[in-house]
Motif scaffolding. Structure first.
Motif, short mmCIF file in Angstrom:
data_model
loop_
_atom_site.label_atom_id
_atom_site.label_comp_id
_atom_site.label_asym_id
_atom_site.label_seq_id
_atom_site.Cartn_x
_atom_site.Cartn_y
_atom_site.Cartn_z
N SER A 264 0.86 -1.18 0.00
CA SER A 264 0.00 0.00 0.00
C SER A 264 0.90 1.24 0.00
O SER A 264 2.04 1.17 0.45
N PRO A 265 0.39 2.37 -0.50
CA PRO A 265 1.24 3.57 -0.60
C PRO A 265 1.89 3.94 0.73
O PRO A 265 3.08 4.26 0.78
N ALA A 266 1.14 3.85 1.84
CA ALA A 266 1.69 4.24 3.15
C ALA A 266 2.87 3.35 3.53
O ALA A 266 3.92 3.84 3.95
N GLU A 267 2.68 2.04 3.38
CA GLU A 267 3.73 1.10 3.75
C GLU A 267 4.93 1.24 2.81
O GLU A 267 6.07 1.10 3.23
N ARG A 268 4.63 1.49 1.54
CA ARG A 268 5.73 1.61 0.58
C ARG A 268 6.61 2.82 0.92
O ARG A 268 7.82 2.77 0.88
N LYS A 269 5.93 3.89 1.33
CA LYS A 269 6.66 5.11 1.66
C LYS A 269 7.59 4.86 2.86
O LYS A 269 8.76 5.25 2.87
N MET A 270 7.05 4.16 3.86
CA MET A 270 7.83 3.88 5.06
C MET A 270 9.04 3.01 4.73
O MET A 270 10.14 3.23 5.20
N THR A 271 8.79 2.00 3.90
CA THR A 271 9.86 1.08 3.53
C THR A 271 10.96 1.80 2.75
O THR A 271 12.15 1.61 3.00
N ALA A 272 10.52 2.63 1.81
CA ALA A 272 11.50 3.36 1.00
C ALA A 272 12.35 4.25 1.88
O ALA A 272 13.57 4.35 1.69
N ALA A 273 11.72 4.87 2.88
CA ALA A 273 12.48 5.74 3.78
C ALA A 273 13.55 4.94 4.52
O ALA A 273 14.70 5.36 4.63
#
Lengths: 446, 446
Positions: free
Chosen positions: B113-122
C-alpha cells in the motif's frame, strides 16, 4: 573522544580534584560511570563513587560486577553500606550476597529491613545458576477476574514499587499462574473487559530452579521483555527480566569464547583481573595439553629411522599440523556456536559428520594444490606429493574430529565449549603425524 | 523430548500428514515453529507454513532469517505474498527487501500500500548496517506540553497500531527530540502532571546512520527496552527496540566467533547452509595461512645442518609450536572479547602487553617444568634443557603477540576479530622455531 573522557576521570582522581570529579560525574550516564570505575583499583574507585548523588549511587552500583561491588562495599561504612544494600533490587542483592565472603554477607543480611531480608533469603534458597537467583519478586500481580479498568488502577497504585511492570503476571486463586498480559495491551484495551479474556495463556514460563542460561536464551528467542517464573506447583514467584537475560547471555558468550581458547572463564573485568588469576584460568588446559603433546614425540620417535633417512620430511611437520589444527578449530567453533544458539542438536551428529567431512575433503584438495607447489619448489616432487596427499587426509580427519567432539561432549553432558581449538589441535597433531608418516612410507617406499 | 518433537514435524511433512501438521503447529510457539522450518529445505518448509493460521503466519515469518524468508516468499503466490509483506513490521520488511534479489524486491515493493511503501522506501534510504534499517517508525509520539492524562489517552487511542509503546518519545515542535518517558512512568504518574516535567532528557539517543552494532551494545549496557533514533537535525525518526538489538548482538557474537577461528561468518542457519558455502567461508584464511606456513619450512631449512646433527630436536617441534599456538590463542581470544564488550581500549596497549607478557612468562615457567620432565625421560637432559628454555621464551612471546595484534588491528581500523587463533598460531610457529633453534645452538654449542 572515548579516550579523552577516560583519561580525565583517572587524572581527576589522581589529582584529588573533587570539583572536577563532581562535574565529570554529572556529565555521564550510570553505565558510563560504572565502566570507568571498573577500570580503577578498588581503593581509587571509592572516591568518585562517594561523590555521586544518593539516587545515582544505586544506579551505578547495580551496573558493576559482583567483585567490584564488594570492593566498593568494603570502602563504605555504617549507614552508607546499609542504605545501598537496602535500596538494591532483590535479585541483584541476592547474587551479591551469595557470592560475597561470609563476613560481608552476614553484615549485609543483618542490616536489612525484615521485609527485604525475607525476600533476599527466599532468593538465596534457589541454586546458584538457577532462574530463582535472577528473578525479581517485586511485581504487580493481577487476578484474572479483574476488569482492565480496575487492573490499571492497581498498576497505577502499586506500579511505582515494582522493578518492572511491562509484563504483568495474571493469576487465579492461590497465585496460580494463568498467563501474562503486557502493559501495552492493558493500556490499549477497553476498561470493562475482563483480564481472563485478554490474558496470553500460551506465554512461556519457567520453573525457578531451571538453568538461568536456558531461560535467558528463551527470552532472546521469543523476544520477551520478561518471563514469569513459577514454583513446582505452578504458583507465580517472580519475573526474570530481559536486562538480566542480556547480562547472562553476554557472560555465557564470554565464557564460551574463553573455553574455546582453552581457558577457564575469569568473569571479572579484564583490566581489574590480576596476573595470577589469568595464569590460573589458563594453565590447567595448557598443562594437560602439553602432556598430551607427548604423543607427538612418541610418534616422531616411532618414525625416527624414516626421519633420519629423509630429513626433508621434518620440514613440513609444522605446516601440516598447523593446517590440521586450523581446519579442526574452524569446524569445532562452528559446531560449538551452532549448539549454543540451538541450530544443531545431538541427534544431528551423523549429518554433521557427513557435512563437515565433505567440507574438510574439499578444503583439503584446495590446500593440497598449494602445498604441492610449495613442496615442489622447495624440496622436490616426491616429498611434495607425500605432503599434498597428507594435507587432504589430515584436513578431512580434522574436520570430522573438530565437529563431532563438541556433539559427543554434549551427549555425555559436558559443556561443548570445553572442546577448545587447542584441544582439537593437539588431538589432530599426533594423529596427523601418524597419517603423514604412513603416507610417506607408502609413497616413498621406505 | 526436544528430539522427538522435531522428528515428528519432519516425518509429518514427509508423509504429507496435513492433519498431523496442523495439530503440531497448534501446539508450538512461533519461535519453535520457525526453528523447525529453518532446518528444512526451502521447498519442504512451505508446506507447514501454508497451514498456519493467518495471524500466526506473520509471527513465524518474522522469526526467520532473511534467506529463509526469501525461500518462503518464493513458494507463496499472489495475495498471500502481498498480504504477508503488507503486515510485516516496517524495519523487518526493509531489511528483507534490501537483501532480496532485485526480482523479489521489485515485486514486493510494487504490491505494498502507498503508506507502507513510503515507510519502507524511507528505511531503505539508510546505509545497510545502520540503525536506520533496524528502527521502527511505527510509534506513538508525545508532545512535551501534554498532561499525563492526555498522553495516556493518546497512547490508548493509537497504541494498538504501534510496534512498541514501552518507551515513548517526547518531542517539542517539529518533532525535535526532547527525551523519553516510559509507559510505566506514564501509568504511575498523576494525570495532571505535564510531560516536560517528567521526561528523561538524559535518555540516550542515536543517529539513524550510526552503526547498528554500536546501538545494540548501548541498549545492552544501559538496559534499555528501546532507544530513540534521530536524524542529523535531532528530529525523532524511529525507535530501535531491544529484540532487534538482541538479534544484532547474537549475530555479531557469532561473527566474532567464526572470525576467531579463521572463517568468514556465514550468517544463515548451520543446518541449511550448503557444503560449498562453508568451504568458501573457511578457505580464504586457510590458504593464506598455509602460504604463510612456508616460513616454517624456510626456518627448518636454515637449521637443516643442526637438525641432521641432532635429529632428536625435530621431535619436540610439534609440542613447542603447539604450546606457543595455544598460549597465543588464549591471549588473543581474551583481548578480542575484552574489546568487543568494551573492557579494553586501544590506548591500553602498553598495559595489556605488560600484563600478558607476565602471564606468558609465568605460564612458560610452569610448562617448562613439565617439558623438562618429559624431555629428560624421553631423550636426555641436554635437549630437555633446550626445550624447557624454549617453552619459556615462546610462551612469553606468544602471549605478547596474541594480545597486541587485536589492539593493533583496532588501531588501524580493522575488526580485531580477524586476528584469529589460527593466524596467531601461524605467526608464532615460524618465530617460535627461530627461538627454539637459536637456543639449541647456544646451549648445545653447535
Amino acid at each position: 573522544m572515548d579516550g579523552e573522557r577516560a583519561e580525565e576521570l583517572t587524572d581527576l582522581v589522581e589529582n584529588s580534584d573533587l570539583t572536577g570529579i563532581r562535574l565529570w560525574l554529572a556529565e555521564h550516564r550510570p553505565h558510563e560511570i560504572a565502566d570507568e570505575l571498573a577500570r580503577m583499583p578498588g581503593r581509587e574507585a571509592i572516591i568518585p563513587f562517594r561523590l555521586l548523588d544518593k539516587d545515582r549511587e544505586l544506579e551505578v552500583f547495580e551496573e558493576l560486577d559482583p567483585s567490584q561491588q564488594q570492593n566498593i562495599l568494603l570502602g563504605l561504612r555504617g549507614t552508607d553500606f546499609h542504605d545501598l544494600l537496602e535500596e538494591m533490587e532483590p535479585d541483584d542483592r541476592a547474587r551479591l550476597i551469595g557470592e560475597a565472603p561470609a563476613k560481608i554477607a552476614t553484615r549485609a543480611l543483618a542490616g536489612l529491613s525484615p521485609a527485604e531480608r525475607k525476600m533476599t533469603a527466599a532468593l538465596l534458597g534457589y541454586p546458584e545458576d538457577s532462574v530463582g537467583r535472577y528473578m525479581t519478586p517485586e511485581t504487580v500481580i493481577l487476578h484474572r477476574d479483574l476488569t482492565v479498568g480496575r487492573a490499571l488502577e492497581v498498576v497505577r497504585a502499586r506500579g511505582a514499587d515494582a522493578e518492572t511492570i511491562y509484563i504483568l503476571p495474571v493469576v487465579s486463586d492461590g497465585r496460580r499462574m494463568v498467563g501474562t498480559i503486557t502493559l501495552s495491551d492493558l493500556v490499549v484495551s477497553d476498561d470493562d473487559r475482563i483480564l481472563k479474556d485478554l490474558v496470553d495463556v500460551l506465554a512461556p514460563r519457567v520453573r525457578a530452579n531451571e538453568q538461568v542460561e536456558d531461560a535467558a536464551r528463551l527470552i532472546q528467542e521469543a523476544n520477551l521483555v520478561s518471563l514469569p517464573v513459577v514454583d513446582s506447583e505452578d504458583r507465580f514467584v517472580g519475573l526474570f527480566t530481559f536486562d538480566d537475560a542480556l547480562e547472562v547471555i553476554e557472560a555465557a558468550d564470554s565464557e564460551d569464547m574463553a573455553r574455546q581458547s582453552g581457558a577457564s572463564p575469569v568473569g571479572d573485568h579484564y583490566v581489574s583481573v590480576g596476573v595470577l588469576r589469568l595464569v590460573g584460568a589458563r594453565s590447567v588446559w595448557l598443562m594437560l595439553l602439553i602432556v598430551a603433546a607427548t604423543l607427538t614425540i612418541n610418534v616422531m620417535q616411532v618414525y625416527e629411522a624414516t626421519l633420519e633417512e629423509v630429513t626433508a620430511l621434518a620440514m613440513f611437520v609444522p605446516m601440516l599440523i598447523g593446517t590440521g589444527g586450523n581446519v579442526g578449530a574452524q569446524s569445532a567453533t562452528a559446531i560449538v556456536r551452532a549448539l549454543a544458539v540451538g541450530e544443531v542438536r545431538v541427534r544431528d551428529l551423523p549429518g554433521v559428520i557427513w557435512k563437515e567431512g565433505r567440507v574438510g575433503l574439499l578444503l583439503g584438495f584446495m590446500l593440497a594444490g598449494i602445498a604441492l607447489v610449495i613442496g615442489s619448489l622447495l624440496v622436490g616432487t616426491d616429498i611434495a606429493v607425500v605432503v599434498a596427499c597428507s594435507v587432504i587426509a589430515i584436513c578431512t580427519w580434522a574436520a570430522v574430529i573438530g565437529s563431532s567432539m563438541p556433539l559427543l561432549a554434549r551427549k555425555v553432558g559436558v559443556d561443548p565449549a570445553v572442546v577448545s581449538s587447542p584441544m582439537v589441535a593437539t588431538l589432530v597433531d599426533a594423529t596427523g603425524l601418524l597419517i603423514y608418516f604412513s603416507i610417506a612410507r607408502m609413497i616413498l617406499g621406505i
